[in-house]
Scaffold this motif. Structure first.
Motif, PDB file in Angstrom:
ATOM      1  N   ILE A   1       0.826  -1.206   0.000  1.00  0.00           N
ATOM      2  CA  ILE A   1       0.000   0.000   0.000  1.00  0.00           C
ATOM      3  C   ILE A   1       0.864   1.262   0.000  1.00  0.00           C
ATOM      4  O   ILE A   1       0.579   2.218  -0.721  1.00  0.00           O
ATOM      5  CB  ILE A   1      -1.020  -0.054   1.161  1.00  0.00           C
ATOM      6  N   SER A   2       1.973   1.233   0.755  1.00  0.00           N
ATOM      7  CA  SER A   2       2.897   2.371   0.710  1.00  0.00           C
ATOM      8  C   SER A   2       3.446   2.559  -0.700  1.00  0.00           C
ATOM      9  O   SER A   2       3.567   3.678  -1.192  1.00  0.00           O
ATOM     10  CB  SER A   2       4.084   2.171   1.648  1.00  0.00           C
ATOM     11  N   ILE A   3       3.803   1.444  -1.337  1.00  0.00           N
ATOM     12  CA  ILE A   3       4.366   1.519  -2.689  1.00  0.00           C
ATOM     13  C   ILE A   3       3.349   2.115  -3.656  1.00  0.00           C
ATOM     14  O   ILE A   3       3.666   2.984  -4.472  1.00  0.00           O
ATOM     15  CB  ILE A   3       4.809   0.119  -3.175  1.00  0.00           C
ATOM     16  N   LEU A   4       2.101   1.674  -3.530  1.00  0.00           N
ATOM     17  CA  LEU A   4       1.060   2.175  -4.435  1.00  0.00           C
ATOM     18  C   LEU A   4       0.830   3.676  -4.215  1.00  0.00           C
ATOM     19  O   LEU A   4       0.660   4.437  -5.167  1.00  0.00           O
ATOM     20  CB  LEU A   4      -0.241   1.392  -4.235  1.00  0.00           C
ATOM     21  N   HIS A   5       0.822   4.104  -2.926  1.00  0.00           N
ATOM     22  CA  HIS A   5       0.690   5.537  -2.639  1.00  0.00           C
ATOM     23  C   HIS A   5       1.805   6.321  -3.320  1.00  0.00           C
ATOM     24  O   HIS A   5       1.579   7.339  -3.962  1.00  0.00           O
ATOM     25  CB  HIS A   5       0.788   5.791  -1.125  1.00  0.00           C
ATOM     26  N   HIS A   6       3.035   5.799  -3.163  1.00  0.00           N
ATOM     27  CA  HIS A   6       4.193   6.495  -3.729  1.00  0.00           C
ATOM     28  C   HIS A   6       4.079   6.573  -5.251  1.00  0.00           C
ATOM     29  O   HIS A   6       4.288   7.623  -5.853  1.00  0.00           O
ATOM     30  CB  HIS A   6       5.475   5.764  -3.328  1.00  0.00           C
ATOM     31  N   ALA A   7       3.718   5.442  -5.870  1.00  0.00           N
ATOM     32  CA  ALA A   7       3.642   5.391  -7.330  1.00  0.00           C
ATOM     33  C   ALA A   7       2.570   6.342  -7.845  1.00  0.00           C
ATOM     34  O   ALA A   7       2.761   7.044  -8.844  1.00  0.00           O
ATOM     35  CB  ALA A   7       3.344   3.966  -7.788  1.00  0.00           C
ATOM     36  N   GLN A   8       1.446   6.395  -7.137  1.00  0.00           N
ATOM     37  CA  GLN A   8       0.368   7.272  -7.610  1.00  0.00           C
ATOM     38  C   GLN A   8       0.767   8.738  -7.506  1.00  0.00           C
ATOM     39  O   GLN A   8       0.468   9.540  -8.378  1.00  0.00           O
ATOM     40  CB  GLN A   8      -0.907   7.010  -6.811  1.00  0.00           C
ATOM     41  N   GLU A   9       1.465   9.064  -6.433  1.00  0.00           N
ATOM     42  CA  GLU A   9       1.914  10.439  -6.268  1.00  0.00           C
ATOM     43  C   GLU A   9       2.898  10.818  -7.376  1.00  0.00           C
ATOM     44  O   GLU A   9       2.865  11.907  -7.921  1.00  0.00           O
ATOM     45  CB  GLU A   9       2.600  10.558  -4.910  1.00  0.00           C
TER      46      GLU A   9
ATOM     47  N   GLY B   1      -3.695   4.071   5.411  1.00  0.00           N
ATOM     48  CA  GLY B   1      -4.890   3.528   4.779  1.00  0.00           C
ATOM     49  C   GLY B   1      -4.965   4.072   3.356  1.00  0.00           C
ATOM     50  O   GLY B   1      -4.095   4.814   2.914  1.00  0.00           O
ATOM     51  N   ALA B   2      -6.019   3.699   2.630  1.00  0.00           N
ATOM     52  CA  ALA B   2      -6.151   4.201   1.270  1.00  0.00           C
ATOM     53  C   ALA B   2      -7.620   4.409   0.922  1.00  0.00           C
ATOM     54  O   ALA B   2      -8.047   4.191  -0.206  1.00  0.00           O
ATOM     55  CB  ALA B   2      -5.478   3.250   0.286  1.00  0.00           C
ATOM     56  N   GLY B   3      -8.383   4.828   1.909  1.00  0.00           N
ATOM     57  CA  GLY B   3      -9.769   5.170   1.631  1.00  0.00           C
ATOM     58  C   GLY B   3     -10.712   3.988   1.646  1.00  0.00           C
ATOM     59  O   GLY B   3     -11.400   3.726   0.665  1.00  0.00           O
ATOM     60  N   ALA B   4     -10.722   3.221   2.723  1.00  0.00           N
ATOM     61  CA  ALA B   4     -11.701   2.141   2.856  1.00  0.00           C
ATOM     62  C   ALA B   4     -12.211   2.159   4.296  1.00  0.00           C
ATOM     63  O   ALA B   4     -11.467   1.885   5.226  1.00  0.00           O
ATOM     64  CB  ALA B   4     -11.080   0.796   2.512  1.00  0.00           C
TER      65      ALA B   4
ATOM     66  N   ILE C   1      -6.040  -5.343  10.003  1.00  0.00           N
ATOM     67  CA  ILE C   1      -4.861  -6.215   9.975  1.00  0.00           C
ATOM     68  C   ILE C   1      -4.570  -6.663   8.543  1.00  0.00           C
ATOM     69  O   ILE C   1      -3.427  -6.627   8.086  1.00  0.00           O
ATOM     70  CB  ILE C   1      -5.071  -7.419  10.922  1.00  0.00           C
ATOM     71  N   ALA C   2      -5.632  -7.035   7.801  1.00  0.00           N
ATOM     72  CA  ALA C   2      -5.449  -7.438   6.403  1.00  0.00           C
ATOM     73  C   ALA C   2      -4.806  -6.306   5.616  1.00  0.00           C
ATOM     74  O   ALA C   2      -3.935  -6.525   4.770  1.00  0.00           O
ATOM     75  CB  ALA C   2      -6.786  -7.820   5.785  1.00  0.00           C
ATOM     76  N   SER C   3      -5.213  -5.062   5.911  1.00  0.00           N
ATOM     77  CA  SER C   3      -4.692  -3.922   5.183  1.00  0.00           C
ATOM     78  C   SER C   3      -3.216  -3.682   5.512  1.00  0.00           C
ATOM     79  O   SER C   3      -2.415  -3.356   4.633  1.00  0.00           O
ATOM     80  CB  SER C   3      -5.528  -2.681   5.501  1.00  0.00           C
ATOM     81  N   ILE C   4      -2.836  -3.848   6.783  1.00  0.00           N
ATOM     82  CA  ILE C   4      -1.416  -3.700   7.148  1.00  0.00           C
ATOM     83  C   ILE C   4      -0.582  -4.773   6.450  1.00  0.00           C
ATOM     84  O   ILE C   4       0.550  -4.554   6.047  1.00  0.00           O
ATOM     85  CB  ILE C   4      -1.219  -3.792   8.682  1.00  0.00           C
TER      86      ILE C   4
ATOM     87  N   MET D   1     -10.500  -6.786   3.940  1.00  0.00           N
ATOM     88  CA  MET D   1     -11.758  -7.478   4.216  1.00  0.00           C
ATOM     89  C   MET D   1     -11.700  -8.155   5.575  1.00  0.00           C
ATOM     90  O   MET D   1     -10.695  -8.766   5.921  1.00  0.00           O
ATOM     91  CB  MET D   1     -12.021  -8.527   3.144  1.00  0.00           C
ATOM     92  N   PRO D   2     -12.791  -8.063   6.332  1.00  0.00           N
ATOM     93  CA  PRO D   2     -12.795  -8.707   7.652  1.00  0.00           C
ATOM     94  C   PRO D   2     -12.912 -10.218   7.525  1.00  0.00           C
ATOM     95  O   PRO D   2     -13.274 -10.735   6.471  1.00  0.00           O
ATOM     96  CB  PRO D   2     -14.040  -8.138   8.323  1.00  0.00           C
TER      97      PRO D   2
END
Lengths: 166, 594
Positions: free
Chosen positions: A31-39, B275-278, B288-291, B297-298
């Motif tokens: 998720i960090s990588i995707l944030h960075h790439a999008q920026e 996070g990324a907007g969920a 935890i799944a997101s980390i 998803m739960p």
């Protein structure tokens, strides 16, 4: 293997990935990588996603699943300026929907769409937590608080003018 | 005497044009050659957002609100240079509009008790030394030097604190359940994925004092034997992320995070995950799944994260506010904490007060304070002196509480009895112009959009519920719809996998219970009593204002407006398609909707 031109194009991204990559949990920094790439690139194109897949060895399908799950990640090119209207409860109660309606009328696009000249992308945003200023709209990082539908025209004109000067 | 001007830099105090007060202040001070007389300091949100933008002049503590350039210039002339506080510019009490001489004497603060927000607005959130001066890290030092992990857990149990994220699970018990597993690792997580629309407690707490959250997590890490912590924070909060990063870097530099903290053999570090907007990622298993870098998803519980969480290891998850309270418990003792609040709900709770209220802002009150005290004594009552209709607590998982329950004390059980929940702390006040069916539809639109789609009751159920609500607001509802809403709502509540679905029908069920007559008006009379649902409204011409210019009749696409030039026009509502063009065109604003 990635072709040589892509390798050059994504050098910066490769470097970022190697900095945050955790071999024990290869997907954890995704998720960090995707944030960075999008920026860096404005949106997550197929090429970007495939490149990340190659470097991290996480399947592209898996990455695509993550990208489409989270609303902040975009897979289409975005306009030069992002206009967001807060749809949090406080803004909604104080007339946020009317602001959005005024913007839709003005720009002739719906939320999620981009104007033909690629200048503005309109979106609804989740609460940004500045409820004292409700209703709120933002253009890029600039916050407009206590907005009245009549003010929308002026705000758009201001940004159009700015864009023309550049 | 050198005075100090403290400029509030909370999100609400930033001028609506995006400008801060501070550069303007510096410019005026420069113009008047008055730089030597004052020191300028930025503080984070005082929570009194109804008076923004505001400043406080020390040492008097004079509180000036609703400022602009002219007012600032006058304050500098008369107060800073002249030495006399400017009476006319003092902020006002919302109820009787009397002037507030000192910040602390505002009614707004009178009923508050600040534990979570104890340092917010007092310390500079980008100064580690400021935090140390406010007894920062004293609690951790005490814990590491004098207490065993077992003693730490018992102390938290004794305090009686319950999770501030909304569920109200006993914090000490959660800590205890995270220990005693034969695993090589365990983790600590701070849930800062504040997703409820209209809630900004966690954002303000982190922006105002990121340090106490890190200290709390470090104590938690010691108690359960974890070596790594994560703060999972929304990407929508850039300032909070920046300040957390600063606080983590400084703590590492000073040996308060990392290897052998305070010279002991305790190792602990903290990282940030974005996070990324969920919205669903506020649910612990989804978080935890997101980390882990997956779709958020739960999954079914048990096993609870305390047994099997991040990468399958025992994981202790608490909310921002809970962590912020931890150092205070160890500084002042569990008995002190247990002495605040009610029998079953201890301590204080932070609420983000917003909506149709005079003082929007952040308030922290002892548990057991009544809703009426929060809304009227602290919040100053309803904006524009309209009539109170309901207060919504708990965001999309909560309900709307009507006037007859205003004397409900704020604690986990009482709010539940009134048909809502404590939730994370959003408190939205609604007046007579708010349509309760529309509010229910608003929350359902939100939860339906945020439903992750994993389990059928939530994915399909919220969609059908929203369809029925939409039908009602469009005037196409039938009387059986109310039973359908109730039946389906209860099914979704019982059968959904996680908290999102289990609570999604609450806004509907509580408004059906307390405001059934509004639903019935929409269905039986095709009327929206609050005048919100546009499909149920008609356009009319105000005969007193109409000048007979004929513009409306010309623009009407269905030719339903009749009238001669210079005479009052009339709209035939049976033909009107409610496109609104006439209202837009009218030069004298004579056309209205009702």
């Amino acid at each position: 293997m990635a072709c040589s031109c892509c390798e050059n194009q994504f050098d910066d991204l490769t470097q970022y990935i190697s900095g945050v990559f955790d071999p024990e949990h290869p997907q954890s920094s995704l998720i960090s990588i995707l944030h960075h790439a999008q920026e860096r690139y404005g949106y997550l194109s197929k090429d970007v996603i495939e490149h990340i897949a190659q470097v991290t060895e996480v399947p592209a399908a898996e990455i695509y699943g993550v990208v489409t799950f989270y609303s902040l990640f975009k897979t289409k090119p975005q306009g030069k300026h992002r206009i967001s209207v807060c749809m949090g409860t406080a803004c909604y109660i104080r007339g946020g929907a009317k602001i959005l309606e005024a913007l839709e009328d003005m720009l002739d696009i719906k939320p999620g769409e981009t104007t033909e000249d690629m200048l503005f992308t309109l979106s609804e945003t989740r609460c940004i937590g500045a409820c004292g200023l409700a209703p709120i709209m933002t253009v890029d990082d600039k916050v407009y608080g206590r907005v009245e539908p009549e003010q929308v025209k002026g705000i758009i004109a201001e940004w159009r003018e700015k864009a023309e000067k550049v | 005497m050198k005075r100090k001007i403290i400029v509030c830099s909370g999100s609400a105090c930033i001028d609506p044009g995006g400008k801060r007060l501070e550069p303007e202040l510096r410019r005026i001070l420069g113009d008047k050659n008055a730089f030597d007389l004052v020191e300028i300091e930025e503080a984070v949100c005082y929570g009194h957002c109804g008076s923004c933008p505001m400043i406080v002049v020390e040492p008097e503590g004079t509180f000036y609100g609703e400022l602009n350039s002219e007012k600032l210039a006058r304050i500098i002339d008369e107060h800073i240079i002249g030495g006399q506080p400017v009476e006319a510019l003092l902020a006002t009490q919302p109820m009787d509009t009397s002037r507030i001489r000192m910040l602390g004497s505002a009614d707004f603060f009178g009923k508050q008790l600040r534990i979570t927000l104890r340092n917010c607005g007092i310390i500079d959130p980008e100064s580690f030394d400021d935090y140390l001066q406010m007894r920062g890290y004293e609690a951790l030092a005490k814990v590491l030097e004098q207490m065993t992990p077992e003693q730490v857990i018992s102390e938290v149990e004794k305090s009686g604190m319950r999770g501030r994220g909304g569920g109200g699970y006993p914090t000490g018990l959660k800590w205890r359940q995270s220990t005693g597993h034969d695993e090589e690792k365990s983790f600590v997580i701070c849930n800062a994925d504040e997703g409820d629309p209209g809630a900004f407690m966690d954002r303000s707490a982190i922006e105002g004092d990121p340090f106490c959250i890190l200290e709390g997590m470090t104590i938690g890490g010691y108690a359960i034997g974890a070596t790594q912590g994560y703060v999972y924070v929304r990407a929508e909060y850039p300032l909070a992320i920046k300040r957390l990063r600063y606080a983590i870097d400084e703590a590492r530099k000073r040996g308060l995070l990392g290897k052998s903290i305070f010279g002991t053999n305790f190792n602990f570090d903290i990282d940030i995950r974005l996070g990324a907007g969920a919205f669903v990622c506020g649910e612990e298993t989804a978080l935890i799944a997101s980390i882990e870098g997956r779709r958020g998803m739960p999954r079914p519980r048990p096993p609870y994260p305390a047994q099997s969480g991040l990468w399958g290891y025992p994981t202790l998850i608490n909310n921002v506010e809970t962590w912020a309270n931890v150092p205070a418990i160890f500084l002042n003792g569990a008995d002190w904490f247990a002495g605040i609040g009610t029998e079953k709900s201890k301590g204080t709770k932070v609420f983000a007060l917003a909506g149709k209220i005079k003082n929007t802002g952040l308030v922290e009150v002892p548990m057991g304070t009544t809703l009426r005290e929060i809304i009227y004594d602290i919040g100053g009552g309803i904006k524009n002196d309209k009539k109170f209709k309901a207060v919504q607590t708990g965001g999309p998982s909560g309900g709307c509480i009507p006037e007859q329950f205003l004397d409900t004390p704020v604690d986990y059980e009482s709010l539940m009895k009134a048909g809502s929940i404590m939730g994370s702390g959003g408190m939205i006040v609604m007046d007579e112009d708010t349509c309760m069916v529309d509010v229910a539809k608003f929350f359902l639109t939100f939860t339906q959009d945020e439903s992750c789609g994993k389990c059928t009751p939530c994915r399909e159920g919220t969609k059908r519920l929203l369809e029925i609500l939409t039908r009602i607001t469009e005037g196409k509802g039938v009387p059986e719809d109310l039973q359908k809403l109730e039946h389906l709502g209860k099914t979704v509540k019982r059968a959904s996998l996680c908290g999102l679905g289990q609570s999604a029908p609450n806004p509907i069920l509580s408004t059906l219970q307390n405001f059934r007559e509004e639903y019935e008006a929409h269905i039986n009379e095709k009327r929206c009593p609050a005048g919100v649902c546009s499909a149920l409204l008609n356009y009319y011409v105000d005969p007193d204002k109409c000048v007979g210019c004929t513009l409306c009749a010309k623009v009407c696409p269905v030719k339903c407006i009749s009238g001669e030039p210079k005479k009052t026009h009339v709209i035939d509502t049976s033909i009107c398609i409610k496109c609104g063009e006439c209202k837009k065109k009218c030069p004298v604003k004579a056309i209205y909707r009702k």
